[in-house]
Design a protein around this motif. Structure first.
Motif: not given
Length: 302
Positions: A275-292
């Motif tokens: 869960a922790e690894i998934q959480g960090y990965a999801a956070r990173a992908i979410g941050n990157l997705a803010l860049h169009g």
């Protein structure tokens, strides 16, 4: 009886007070044996407390500059073991252990250097000690040790740098002293689990600083983190995911991370059953997705 039981029995019999006079002996062999007993007893928390309370620290500090490398090696090992207990860490620095420890980082004997780095890593788990270590000039000799080819040596140095790098005011100092390149090179030049773990932890810690995050990408630090993401050990995957999450915060890094190949590694980390690894990965992908411009490569990879 187990080793732990034997050590507990020795503590109960008052061995510590009986051994302390040996540390003042003129014969270095007697000194070495006395320190070795204390080092062994200081493996366990009860021993760490009892030895410190018996006022052994001044004896050990006096022996750290010894001209006998065996005495030095045992004395610094004992100090490192005592520093393993949180209640001793601030007090040891107040007692004056820091200056001789930092001097030993430049010893001609690798075993002494390694044990000194370990002791400093233990002391650096306290924020107050971190600033004292850095202000006393401890960062550069640790970075120099981290650049050595010996995995045993650079692994302890990387652990110390990781602990120092928790503090925001120190994170960019590590880059200024040349530590970033050393950490990235370490990740690219070893298969030793402990070295990889400690170097990636240090990188993840300092990546929390906005200026450091940009520097990590500029120094091609994404590639070794991607490699870590595909390692089998969960601890390495965790450190890679945490580093990616820290790196992805700043707007200027988002496009550069995708260009450097971070998306396949992050998608892989999302599939890890942790869960922790998934959480960090999801956070990173979410941050990157803010860049169009990142949305399409994320969708294509996912």
């Amino acid at each position: 009886a187990s080793g732990a039981e034997n050590r507990q029995e020795m503590l109960q019999k008052g061995v510590v007070k009986n051994v302390l006079p040996l540390l003042k002996a003129k014969d270095t062999r007697v000194q070495t044996e006395g320190i070795r007993v204390l080092s062994t007893l200081a493996i366990d928390p009860d021993g760490q407390i009892q030895i410190y309370n018996a006022k052994a620290t001044p004896f050990l500090i006096n022996l750290l500059p010894s001209s006998d490398p065996q005495v030095q090696a045992e004395a610094v090992r004992a100090v490192g073991n005592l520093a393993g207990h949180p209640s001793n860490q601030l007090k040891l620095v107040q007692d004056g252990v820091l200056t001789p420890l930092l001097t030993l980082l430049s010893s001609l004997h690798a075993n002494v250097q390694r044990r000194a780095a370990r002791a400093i890593a233990n002391l650096a788990t306290q924020a107050d000690n971190v600033y004292k270590i850095v202000h006393a000039g401890g960062l550069l000799p640790l970075i120099n040790l981290a650049s050595q080819p010996s995995d045993n040596l650079r692994g302890e140095a990387a652990r110390a740098i990781a602990n120092l790098g928790v503090e925001p005011d120190v994170q960019y100092r590590i880059v200024q002293e040349g530590g970033l390149r050393v950490l990235i090179q370490m990740l690219a030049s070893t298969h030793d689990f402990e070295v990889l773990l400690r170097a990636s932890r240090a990188l993840g810690n300092i990546a929390a600083h906005p200026s450091v995050a940009a520097a990590i990408i500029s120094e091609n630090g994404i590639r070794p983190l991607c490699d870590l993401a595909f390692e089998k050990e969960l601890d390495l995957k965790f450190e890679a995911a945490r580093a990616f999450a820290n790196l992805s915060v700043e707007a200027e890094n988002k496009g550069r991370m995708v260009q450097a190949g971070a998306i396949p590694a992050l998608v892989h980390l999302l599939d890890v059953e942790d869960a922790e690894i998934q959480g960090y990965a999801a956070r990173a992908i979410g941050n990157l997705a803010l860049h169009g411009q990142n949305k399409l490569p994320i969708v294509q990879e996912g």
